[in-house]
Design a protein around this motif. Structure first.
Motif, short mmCIF file in Angstrom:
data_model
loop_
_atom_site.label_atom_id
_atom_site.label_comp_id
_atom_site.label_asym_id
_atom_site.label_seq_id
_atom_site.Cartn_x
_atom_site.Cartn_y
_atom_site.Cartn_z
N ALA A 8 0.85 -1.20 0.00
CA ALA A 8 0.00 0.00 0.00
C ALA A 8 0.88 1.24 0.00
N ILE A 9 0.47 2.23 -0.78
CA ILE A 9 1.17 3.51 -0.81
C ILE A 9 0.37 4.49 0.02
N ILE A 10 1.00 5.06 1.04
CA ILE A 10 0.32 5.97 1.95
C ILE A 10 1.20 7.20 2.16
N LEU A 11 0.60 8.38 2.05
CA LEU A 11 1.28 9.62 2.40
C LEU A 11 1.20 9.76 3.91
N ILE A 12 2.34 9.85 4.57
CA ILE A 12 2.37 9.98 6.03
C ILE A 12 2.93 11.35 6.38
N GLU A 13 2.13 12.13 7.08
CA GLU A 13 2.59 13.42 7.58
C GLU A 13 2.96 13.24 9.05
N TRP A 44 -1.47 12.40 -15.14
CA TRP A 44 -2.46 11.50 -14.54
C TRP A 44 -2.93 12.07 -13.21
N ASP A 45 -4.23 11.93 -12.93
CA ASP A 45 -4.77 12.28 -11.62
C ASP A 45 -4.59 11.07 -10.71
N ILE A 46 -3.92 11.28 -9.58
CA ILE A 46 -3.58 10.19 -8.67
C ILE A 46 -4.12 10.51 -7.28
N SER A 47 -4.70 9.51 -6.63
CA SER A 47 -5.16 9.64 -5.25
C SER A 47 -4.57 8.50 -4.43
N ILE A 48 -4.02 8.82 -3.27
CA ILE A 48 -3.47 7.83 -2.36
C ILE A 48 -4.00 8.08 -0.96
N PHE A 49 -3.97 7.06 -0.10
CA PHE A 49 -4.37 7.22 1.29
C PHE A 49 -3.42 8.20 1.98
#
Length: 67
Positions: A8-13, A44-49
């Motif tokens: 899974a690809i997740i953006l973590i702040e 491309w429009d990209i959305s990640i968790f």
């Protein structure tokens, strides 16, 4: 999302700093904040968790036993 889904690809702040190198393994605790959307350089429009991490626990390299 299964906790065993390691792809899974997740953006973590995170409000802090940590030193990581490619393929480091961590436990991350925090609040899922929804999706982060952006447009790639190819258009491309990209959305990640996305999530905000309250706590990071670096476990080391995947070459070590990280369980």
């Amino acid at each position: 999302m299964s906790p065993r889904n390691l792809m899974a690809i997740i953006l973590i702040e995170y409000d802090g700093t940590e030193k990581y190198i490619a393929e480091d393994v961590s436990n991350v605790y925090g609040e899922m904040t929804g999706e982060h959307s952006y447009q790639s350089q190819a258009g491309w429009d990209i959305s990640i968790f996305s999530m905000f991490a309250d706590y990071l626990n670096k476990k080391g390299s995947p070459k070590q036993d990280c369980r």
